[in-house]
Design a protein around this motif. Structure first.
Motif, PDB file in Angstrom:
ATOM      1  N   PHE A   1      -1.819 -12.787   0.421  1.00 43.35           N
ATOM      2  CA  PHE A   1      -1.568 -13.145   1.810  1.00 43.35           C
ATOM      3  C   PHE A   1      -1.157 -11.965   2.684  1.00 43.35           C
ATOM      4  O   PHE A   1      -1.611 -11.853   3.819  1.00 43.35           O
ATOM      5  CB  PHE A   1      -0.522 -14.257   1.897  1.00 43.35           C
ATOM      6  N   GLU A   2      -0.293 -11.111   2.190  1.00 43.19           N
ATOM      7  CA  GLU A   2       0.165  -9.993   3.017  1.00 43.19           C
ATOM      8  C   GLU A   2      -0.984  -9.029   3.310  1.00 43.19           C
ATOM      9  O   GLU A   2      -1.114  -8.545   4.441  1.00 43.19           O
ATOM     10  CB  GLU A   2       1.338  -9.263   2.344  1.00 43.19           C
ATOM     11  N   ARG A   3      -1.814  -8.781   2.331  1.00 46.28           N
ATOM     12  CA  ARG A   3      -2.970  -7.903   2.555  1.00 46.28           C
ATOM     13  C   ARG A   3      -3.953  -8.546   3.534  1.00 46.28           C
ATOM     14  O   ARG A   3      -4.500  -7.870   4.412  1.00 46.28           O
ATOM     15  CB  ARG A   3      -3.653  -7.578   1.233  1.00 46.28           C
ATOM     16  N   ALA A   4      -4.165  -9.831   3.394  1.00 51.03           N
ATOM     17  CA  ALA A   4      -5.051 -10.548   4.318  1.00 51.03           C
ATOM     18  C   ALA A   4      -4.491 -10.493   5.731  1.00 51.03           C
ATOM     19  O   ALA A   4      -5.225 -10.234   6.695  1.00 51.03           O
ATOM     20  CB  ALA A   4      -5.222 -11.999   3.870  1.00 51.03           C
ATOM     21  N   ARG A   5      -3.197 -10.715   5.857  1.00 44.13           N
ATOM     22  CA  ARG A   5      -2.548 -10.688   7.175  1.00 44.13           C
ATOM     23  C   ARG A   5      -2.761  -9.339   7.853  1.00 44.13           C
ATOM     24  O   ARG A   5      -3.139  -9.268   9.029  1.00 44.13           O
ATOM     25  CB  ARG A   5      -1.056 -10.983   7.037  1.00 44.13           C
ATOM     26  N   ARG A   6      -2.559  -8.264   7.109  1.00 39.01           N
ATOM     27  CA  ARG A   6      -2.747  -6.923   7.689  1.00 39.01           C
ATOM     28  C   ARG A   6      -4.187  -6.720   8.159  1.00 39.01           C
ATOM     29  O   ARG A   6      -4.422  -6.142   9.220  1.00 39.01           O
ATOM     30  CB  ARG A   6      -2.338  -5.849   6.682  1.00 39.01           C
ATOM     31  N   CYS A   7      -5.150  -7.193   7.369  1.00 39.62           N
ATOM     32  CA  CYS A   7      -6.560  -7.053   7.766  1.00 39.62           C
ATOM     33  C   CYS A   7      -6.851  -7.832   9.041  1.00 39.62           C
ATOM     34  O   CYS A   7      -7.512  -7.310   9.954  1.00 39.62           O
ATOM     35  CB  CYS A   7      -7.484  -7.541   6.644  1.00 39.62           C
ATOM     36  N   PHE A   8      -6.378  -9.068   9.127  1.00 38.09           N
ATOM     37  CA  PHE A   8      -6.636  -9.885  10.305  1.00 38.09           C
ATOM     38  C   PHE A   8      -5.974  -9.281  11.544  1.00 38.09           C
ATOM     39  O   PHE A   8      -6.570  -9.238  12.626  1.00 38.09           O
ATOM     40  CB  PHE A   8      -6.173 -11.324  10.095  1.00 38.09           C
ATOM     41  N   LEU A   9      -4.740  -8.804  11.386  1.00 32.96           N
ATOM     42  CA  LEU A   9      -4.056  -8.200  12.531  1.00 32.96           C
ATOM     43  C   LEU A   9      -4.757  -6.919  12.979  1.00 32.96           C
ATOM     44  O   LEU A   9      -4.861  -6.653  14.186  1.00 32.96           O
ATOM     45  CB  LEU A   9      -2.588  -7.944  12.200  1.00 32.96           C
TER      46      LEU A   9
END
Length: 160
Positions: free
Chosen positions: A89-97
């Protein structure tokens, strides 16, 4: 004179459209071998590899596309989806942001963030991301879908 890397990329894309992912993989691999600076070919290869279940290789292809073209919005989104599917989730969040830094008008990415935050049980951020979807696209049926997911996830977690 024809560009062989571009020809392989075009052939790979056509094979993807026809459902021949193994053939597409071969063509796209040839394309990036011939032109390692072709960010779009790397991204398309990443998508094919992901569909074939080669997630580690897909991640490498998406990362190559981003290294070549750091503001490549679609590559950030695809990498984020790959991470989201793996509960990273944290890696996904960084990509989306990061994708939203390049294209802040993309309601779909806010929708993905809403879903992501609900999986992280961050209800306030999830609701805020949904509000962004509705701000960008007030008639978005997807926003109502994501809002429904948010409510269901929230209610499900409260019952536990």
């Amino acid at each position: 004179m024809a560009d062989p890397a571009h020809e392989h990329h075009t052939a790979g894309f056509a094979l993807t459209q026809q459902g021949d992912l193994e053939g597409a993989k071969r063509e796209l691999e040839a394309s990036v071998r011939l032109d390692p600076t072709a960010a779009l070919a790397h991204m398309n290869l990443g998508w094919v590899l992901e569909e074939l279940g080669s997630r580690k290789d897909a991640e490498e292809a998406y990362r190559a596309a981003i290294t070549i073209e750091p503001d490549f919005y679609e590559a950030h989104v695809n990498l984020g989806i790959l991470y989201l599917d793996q509960n990273e989730f944290e890696r996904a969040r960084r990509c989306f942001l990061t994708a939203l830094e390049h294209r802040p008008d993309m309601a779909d990415v806010y929708g993905m963030l809403s879903y992501l935050y609900s999986q992280m049980e961050n209800w306030q951020e999830s609701a805020e991301a949904c509000r962004q979807v509705l701000r960008l696209d007030p008639k978005s049926y997807k926003a109502f879908y994501w809002l429904g997911l948010l409510i269901l996830n929230w209610a499900d977690r409260r019952r536990r």
